[in-house]
Design an enzyme around this catalytic site. Structure first.
Site, mmCIF file in Angstrom:
data_model
loop_
_atom_site.group_PDB
_atom_site.id
_atom_site.type_symbol
_atom_site.label_atom_id
_atom_site.label_comp_id
_atom_site.label_asym_id
_atom_site.label_seq_id
_atom_site.Cartn_x
_atom_site.Cartn_y
_atom_site.Cartn_z
ATOM 1 N N GLY A 44 0.846 -1.110 -0.213
ATOM 2 C CA GLY A 44 -0.159 0.147 0.091
ATOM 3 C C GLY A 44 0.938 1.158 -0.216
ATOM 4 O O GLY A 44 2.007 1.253 -0.549
ATOM 5 N N ARG A 332 -12.808 13.081 14.613
ATOM 6 C CA ARG A 332 -13.631 11.990 14.382
ATOM 7 C C ARG A 332 -14.255 11.308 15.642
ATOM 8 O O ARG A 332 -15.316 10.991 15.811
ATOM 9 C CB ARG A 332 -12.955 10.798 13.625
ATOM 10 C CG ARG A 332 -12.314 11.442 12.226
ATOM 11 C CD ARG A 332 -11.458 10.486 11.746
ATOM 12 N NE ARG A 332 -11.263 11.084 10.210
ATOM 13 C CZ ARG A 332 -10.569 10.511 9.336
ATOM 14 N NH1 ARG A 332 -9.790 9.344 9.723
ATOM 15 N NH2 ARG A 332 -10.599 11.034 8.009
ATOM 16 N N HIS A 403 -13.008 2.465 11.248
ATOM 17 C CA HIS A 403 -12.385 2.991 10.208
ATOM 18 C C HIS A 403 -10.672 2.892 10.027
ATOM 19 O O HIS A 403 -10.219 2.405 9.246
ATOM 20 C CB HIS A 403 -12.565 4.469 9.973
ATOM 21 C CG HIS A 403 -12.057 4.931 9.033
ATOM 22 N ND1 HIS A 403 -12.145 4.651 7.493
ATOM 23 C CD2 HIS A 403 -11.124 6.063 8.845
ATOM 24 C CE1 HIS A 403 -11.517 5.434 6.713
ATOM 25 N NE2 HIS A 403 -10.657 6.373 7.286
ATOM 26 N N LEU A 443 -2.380 8.785 5.415
ATOM 27 C CA LEU A 443 -1.693 9.021 3.819
ATOM 28 C C LEU A 443 -0.317 9.599 4.397
ATOM 29 O O LEU A 443 0.741 8.981 3.697
ATOM 30 C CB LEU A 443 -2.559 9.854 2.751
ATOM 31 C CG LEU A 443 -3.787 9.177 2.336
ATOM 32 C CD1 LEU A 443 -4.492 9.998 1.353
ATOM 33 C CD2 LEU A 443 -3.772 7.644 2.126
#
Lengths: 643, 254, 215
Positions: A44, A332, A403, A443
């Site tokens: 990834g 979040r 998540h 990311l």
């Protein structure tokens, strides 16, 4: 405590630590790099960028992915963006502010030195990604555009429509393929790592299963890099891809790698709610939507009117009400809990009452449909495909879902685990996000670890502990490989020998429900203890009755799943133990016993300002807790307030 | 809210491996809800098969949110099924009716050999990109991101092409089995950006050569690829690649 | 991909020829003088050399067009060794799918047509000379299209040619990189428009002559 947890944080002031580290790290001569072989598991953002960067340096890199190609890795699904402290918007951003926001967002449970380095590297990531052709969103003047994200009061998020992860992953993948073409990287598709091999205490190889032929093979190297992602699928329903799993990390844990903060999981506030009992996964609606969408529920309990018929003064915009300064853009964990609180109190909407509205009516009136379409068109289309409702006309219904997992294998400042020679990158490690990750930071971390940290730090390890002498290198015929391989084969055989009648998914779903109820958004001592009693029962039933049709020597998806679920069934226990031992609430870890009168998380810095690192002690022994104390020099932990 | 339960007849391609001839198997399935995704329907079918002691249907899938490009089903003769701009994983059963017969096949292409049942090997795509689908810049060498402005229309056009998820629906649906849309999407993405210019000519020649070597068919402008592409990538990228290719061939003198 | 470009470029040449050939032969309705002097002009232009140059170019284009088509068809058939049990077309049309069939039949017709009027191996029209001593092309055409079977062959061939051109006439723009979302609307109409013009024009010759409009 038996694990030696030396974080190897360099001396000196925070902003000079990374320089200090790179100066004192030993280097491998360019001509000697090709004499070292490095195994990278997972491709990834973290693994792909690491493999590409290490290949560019001249190392021999072997990449293993269980996907059919590296481009499928779940980094691809990240929607919103990637943070960097460029301050292109002239709105007061700086490396220090990004560092501060990340530490605070993580509820003071991350290591300062790592986070500061992450903020420093963030700018280089954007430069590099632009150079390799990532098509970031731009303004009419041709320069890069930014948007806001939760937990920050500056606009520092670079994005490529709602597909930032995709574009970054493809950038990495292309760089990786360039190295494959150059002969520096060999990549092995549809090969799943099933165990780690250690020789004299150092990681020296892995055992993999070819998912097409079922063949078990051994691979030796001078160092092993794990970039195998997070373990959110322990909940069965999550925003993770179906194949994401904990196996590689958990196997490494069983071989002696410390597992840090496994209970730190992130619940994302804006996902499409569960609609049927056969639901196989949850779909995220990007956090960026909260820039323009307003979250509300009816003021009246059980209000059954269609949302558009509920007048303005009968709507409760509860995030704006509770957190006036951050409003809909609170982090979040805060948003998720506030949504759960409203639904639990009976104000939820939709068929199940387990949803709240995310409404774009005002934004569409203010900016026009075209602007909203440009910003979120693909997300709106995705929502409509899944639910059959048009979010331009009817407010979206959303509910939190699992998540991301902040916990992961413990690593030092060099990203090396407690097993020398085994490095862990990206979501698979625990390092940078503390108890809660801010949006657009995953990311950033993956690419920072892969492109800019590991290329330096792995060199130091190889220069100190590696050997260039081919005769001294560990070969795959070493007895250590025999031993681990036979254990791998035995485990597969044991699964097949069950010959039960219940499909793997049934057990996975049961485990997931249990974990969501007891170790999800809100946790309690009683609930966790209950889970710790239930998990072994599900595990026992699994080993008594799991059905795995087909042949192990061929493409066999049920066998793949069974191996992963078997590991989840053990790992879940570790998560619950960690959650039970941490008698505080912080970030994504909310223990109902520890909350303020207003229902906010109540941290206990005196007793829990440490990283909990769990150590495997053998099959019938409980794992042992080790602690890495967190020392805060640059920031002073305070109660997180977004009011 | 009670959902209506559907009864369907599935005609599914079953094939043990690359060397097996394969056949169509007909299955009666019951209890399908309209909120299920197409893959959740297959999950349920598989669970029922496993409980009955049979082998489940192998099919590729991962993210189930339309972005990883893993799922690859020919549904009733259309790649990814009847909904435009939708991957099989995002297709929902509310678009089918009780009593329907659904035919499910793998992608058919000589360059995509069948691994098992509905699973195919798409590594040919990796090899095409390996031949040149990148910008040759090493890590650490980049100037500040703002040194090189890119006009917004170019950046947007590059993004539109770069949105390809590499699923292979273009190849599967092309009457000629051509991979032009896939290859052109990458060529066009990089050709539209200043970063892609230094290697522009070599890239298109090398990638096309590899595409031909993999055994994909030739494009004869049916536009089936564009019609089924789940990311709705425009066939304009093919025209752009054609132009780039011809220019590069003529200029390189070969 | 070079094959496709070759097909497009040679297609342009052949298409231009078809248009010119149609315009020239429509002169049959202007009477013997116009037709025969046009024919003589073509024969004598550049001391008769031009005709052979044009014929050589056309033949070369035809050979390249057919050869590249054969290549494309062969590669494409090989690309899908196992077909679908069920396959639906979403975007393509009849013309695009039948290019090789219409092409082959038109090719066969072309051979017939050349034998019929140009080579004339049986010498059916050898002694057709007009008052000025020129080859009487007008009379040849008028005579030929009195036969219903001959007219039928020409009509069928023209319909197939038109189908072929309706795809090819637009497709070549995409192949040569000239089609874009901005011009696609009208580019996609070029082929069908050309096909319609050629169909009407070329059908008018045998049908018009058969109906007695050229005598």
């Amino acid at each position: 405590m038996t694990l030696k947890l030396d974080a190897r944080i360099p001396d000196g002031p925070l902003h000079e630590k990374w320089d200090e580290c790179r100066f004192h790290d030993k280097l491998v001569n360019p001509a000697n790099k090709r004499k070292f072989k490095i195994i990278v598991v997972g491709a990834g953002l973290a693994g792909g960028s690491a493999a590409a960067a290490l290949g560019e340096l001249g190392y021999q890199v072997e990449v293993f992915v269980f996907h059919d190609t590296p481009r499928r890795a779940h980094s691809i699904a990240a929607q919103g963006g990637i943070n960097a402290a460029k301050n292109y918007k002239n709105d007061g951003d700086s490396i220090r502010r990004l560092f501060y926001d990340t530490i605070k967002g993580g509820d003071y449970r991350a290591r300062e030195a790592n986070v500061f380095r992450l903020a420093q590297i963030s700018n280089h990531i954007i430069d590099h990604c632009v150079a390799i052709g990532v098509p970031f969103a731009r303004e009419y003047g041709g320069l890069l555009d930014n948007r806001s994200f939760g937990g920050a009061q500056v606009s520092r998020t670079f994005y490529a429509r709602g597909q930032t992860g995709q574009q970054l992953l493809l950038g990495c993948y292309q760089s990786l393929l360039r190295q494959v073409h150059a002969g520096k990287v060999r990549f092995h598709a549809r090969k799943e790592m099933l165990d780690l091999v250690k020789v004299d205490g150092h990681a020296r190889g892995i055992i993999v299963r070819d998912l097409v032929t079922g063949e078990i093979t051994r691979h030796a190297a001078d160092a092993v890099v794990l970039a195998t992602g997070g373990y959110g699928n322990v909940f069965f329903l999550s925003t993770n891809a179906k194949n994401s799993n904990v196996t590689a990390a958990f196997r490494a844990y069983k071989r002696g790698a410390g597992f840090a903060n496994p209970c730190f999981t992130q619940i994302h506030p804006t996902c499409i709610p569960v609609s049927s009992e056969y639901q196989s996964k949850l779909t995220l609606m990007s956090e960026s939507l909260r820039n323009d969408g307003r979250v509300w529920v009816p003021k009246q309990k059980g209000d059954q009117r269609p949302p558009n018929e509920i007048p303005e003064d009968e709507r409760d915009y509860f995030l704006e009400r509770r957190y006036p300064s951050f409003g809909n853009l609170v982090p979040r964990d805060v948003a998720s809990r506030a949504i759960k609180e409203r639904c639990d109190a009976g104000y939820g909407v939709g068929a199940t009452g387990m949803a709240v509205y995310l409404d774009f009516r005002d934004a569409i009136q203010r900016l026009g449909r075209k602007v909203i379409e440009e910003r979120y068109g693909n997300l709106f289309a995705m929502y409509e495909k899944i639910t059959g409702e048009d979010p331009y006309e009817v407010p979206m219904k959303i509910y939190p879902a699992v998540h991301y997992t902040m916990g992961g294998l413990w690593v030092d400042y060099h990203l090396m685990s407690t097993i020398p020679g085994m490095f862990v990158l990206g979501e698979a490690n625990f390092s940078d996000h503390g108890a809660n990750r801010l949006g657009a930071s995953a990311l950033m971390q993956g690419l920072s670890d892969g492109f800019f940290v590991i290329p330096y730090t792995i060199g130091d390890y190889l220069a100190r502990h590696g050997t260039m002498d081919p005769k001294q290198k560990v070969q795959p015929d070493h007895p250590a490989f025999d031993e681990v391989e036979s254990e791998v084969r035995a485990r597969i055989q044991k699964l097949l020998d069950v010959k039960g009648s219940t499909p793997v998914d049934v057990f996975h779903r049961r485990l997931g429900h249990l974990m969501w109820d007891e170790c999800g958004m809100a946790r309690s001592k009683e609930g966790l203890e209950r889970a710790l009693q239930e998990i072994p029962k599900i595990r026992a039933e699994f080993w008594k009755d799991v059905a795995i049709p087909g042949d192990p020597k061929e493409f066999n998806q049920e066998l793949e799943k069974a191996g992963r679920v078997a590991d989840f069934l053990e790992f879940a226990e570790l998560m619950c133990m960690d959650a039970l031992h941490r008698n505080e609430s912080c970030g994504g870890h909310f223990r109902v016993e520890y909350q303020t009168e207003e229902g906010e998380a109540l941290r206990d810095d005196e007793n829990y300002a440490y990283v909990a690192v769990w150590e495997h002690r053998g099959p019938d022994q409980p794992p042992e807790l080790n602690k890495e104390p967190l020392v805060f020099e640059a920031v002073h932990p305070s109660t997180r307030s977004y009011k | 809210m009670e959902q209506k339960s559907m009864r369907l007849t599935l005609r599914v391609w079953r094939q043990d491996g690359p060397n097996d001839a394969g056949h169509v198997e007909t299955l009666q399935v019951d209890g399908i809800l309209e909120d299920m995704s197409f893959l959740e329907m297959l999950d349920k079918v598989n669970q029922d098969l496993i409980r009955a002691g049979k082998e489940p249907i192998a099919f590729d899938h991962d993210c189930r949110e339309g972005i990883c490009g893993t799922c690859s089903l020919m549904i009733d003769g259309v790649a990814h099924g009847p909904m435009k701009g939708t991957t099989a994983c995002q297709l929902h059963m509310r678009h089918f009716r009780d009593g329907d017969t659904i035919t499910i096949e793998p992608w058919r292409s000589g360059a995509f050999p069948v691994v098992k049942d509905l699973v195919v090997d798409r590594s040919a795509f990796d090899r095409i990109l390996q031949a040149g689908g990148y910008v040759s810049v090493n890590t650490g060498a980049a100037p500040d991101a703002h040194t090189l402005p890119v006009p917004k229309p170019d950046a947007d056009a590059a993004f539109d092409a770069a949105a390809c998820i590499g699923c292979g629906a273009c190849v599967a649906s092309c009457p000629n089995g051509s991979a032009m849309l896939f290859v052109a999407a990458k060529v066009s993405h990089l050709a539209r950006l200043p970063q892609g210019q230094p290697e522009r000519r070599k890239r298109v020649l090398d990638m096309v050569a590899q595409m031909d070597a993999e055994g994909f068919g030739a494009c004869s402008n049916h536009y089936e690829c564009e019609a089924v592409c789940p990311k709705e990538i425009s066939a304009r990228v093919i025209a752009e690649m054609n132009r780039d290719y011809l220019e590069s061939r003529l200029c390189s003198g070969s | 991909m070079a094959a496709k470009a070759t097909m497009a470029v040679t297609g342009i040449v052949l298409l231009s020829f078809v248009l010119g050939h149609m315009a020239g032969n429509l002169q049959v309705f202007l009477g013997p003088e116009a037709m025969n002097s046009y024919a003589e002009f073509l024969h004598d232009f550049g001391h008769g050399l031009a005709l052979w140059v044009v014929r050589a170019v056309l033949l070369a284009c035809l050979v390249l067009h057919v050869a590249s088509a054969a290549y494309v068809v062969r590669v494409s058939k090989a690309a899908r060794p196992v077909g679908y049990v069920m396959k639906k077309d979403v975007a393509t049309d009849f013309a695009a799918r039948t290019m090789w069939m219409t092409g082959l039949i038109v090719l066969a017709f072309l051979v017939y047509h050349l034998l019929h009027f140009t080579i004339d191996p049986l010498g059916a029209y050898h002694d057709f000379v007009d008052a000025e001593g020129r080859h009487d092309v007008h009379r040849m055409v008028v005579t030929a299209f009195q036969s219903l079977p001959t007219v039928a062959v020409y009509v069928v061939a023209q319909v197939l040619l038109a189908i072929h051109i309706s795809h090819g006439g637009s497709s070549l723009f995409q192949t040569l990189g000239w089609r874009s979302p901005r011009n696609a609307k009208w580019v996609d109409r070029i082929g069908p428009t050309l096909a319609a013009v050629i169909l009407v024009g070329n059908l008018f010759i045998p049908l018009g002559v058969f109906a007695g409009l050229a005598s």
